[in-house]
Write a protein that holds these residues in place. Structure first.
Motif, PDB file in Angstrom:
ATOM      1  N   GLU A  12     -12.313 -13.619 -83.585  1.00  0.00           N
ATOM      2  CA  GLU A  12     -13.111 -13.726 -84.815  1.00  0.00           C
ATOM      3  C   GLU A  12     -12.388 -14.641 -85.788  1.00  0.00           C
ATOM      4  O   GLU A  12     -11.216 -14.421 -86.072  1.00  0.00           O
ATOM      5  CB  GLU A  12     -13.307 -12.342 -85.420  1.00  0.00           C
ATOM      6  CG  GLU A  12     -13.835 -12.304 -86.823  1.00  0.00           C
ATOM      7  CD  GLU A  12     -15.183 -12.955 -87.000  1.00  0.00           C
ATOM      8  OE1 GLU A  12     -15.242 -14.000 -87.674  1.00  0.00           O
ATOM      9  OE2 GLU A  12     -16.167 -12.426 -86.485  1.00  0.00           O
ATOM     10  N   ASP A  57     -16.876 -13.734 -81.963  1.00  0.00           N
ATOM     11  CA  ASP A  57     -17.687 -14.096 -83.125  1.00  0.00           C
ATOM     12  C   ASP A  57     -17.015 -15.270 -83.834  1.00  0.00           C
ATOM     13  O   ASP A  57     -16.171 -15.080 -84.697  1.00  0.00           O
ATOM     14  CB  ASP A  57     -17.811 -12.903 -84.068  1.00  0.00           C
ATOM     15  CG  ASP A  57     -18.784 -13.149 -85.212  1.00  0.00           C
ATOM     16  OD1 ASP A  57     -19.529 -14.134 -85.162  1.00  0.00           O
ATOM     17  OD2 ASP A  57     -18.783 -12.349 -86.156  1.00  0.00           O
ATOM     18  N   GLY A  82     -21.030 -12.351 -81.458  1.00  0.00           N
ATOM     19  CA  GLY A  82     -21.296 -12.248 -82.882  1.00  0.00           C
ATOM     20  C   GLY A  82     -22.419 -13.167 -83.314  1.00  0.00           C
ATOM     21  O   GLY A  82     -22.784 -14.106 -82.627  1.00  0.00           O
TER      22      GLY A  82
END
Length: 103
Positions: A12, A57, A82
């Motif tokens: 992420e 993500d 994501g």
């Protein structure tokens, strides 16, 4: 100490969402590998330890992102992709996905 539900790889690039993901995963008794902010770091982590699942993500999409997803699929590792819809959507998607993964 509670037994872990497994290890989840987190890739992420938004620090706020990464922190929220880690908190949610730890609250559900998962080990967290990451968060990593780049595809290359995520792929290196995948090569070191095969996780039970992954959350990918990345808001700065790149061609190499598909390589990470291809590797996850090749190893039959379930992953949650994501979306750019923010923290509330993540929470609504992550917890049900974790529960589904356990079964």
């Amino acid at each position: 100490m509670a037994q872990s539900n497994g290890r989840i790889l987190v890739v992420e690039d938004d620090p706020k969402l990464a922190g929220m993901m880690v908190d949610l995963l730890l609250a559900e008794d998962y080990e967290v590998d990451g968060p990593y902010t780049s595809v290359s770091d995520g792929m290196a982590a995948l090569a070191m330890h095969i996780p039970d699942g992954a959350v990918v993500d990345l808001h700065r999409h790149s061609r190499s992102e598909s390589l990470l997803k291809d590797d996850l699929e090749a190893y039959a590792i379930p992953f949650l992709e994501g979306e750019d819809s923010g923290a509330q959507d993540l929470q609504q998607r992550l917890l049900p996905w974790l529960r589904h993964m356990r079964h």
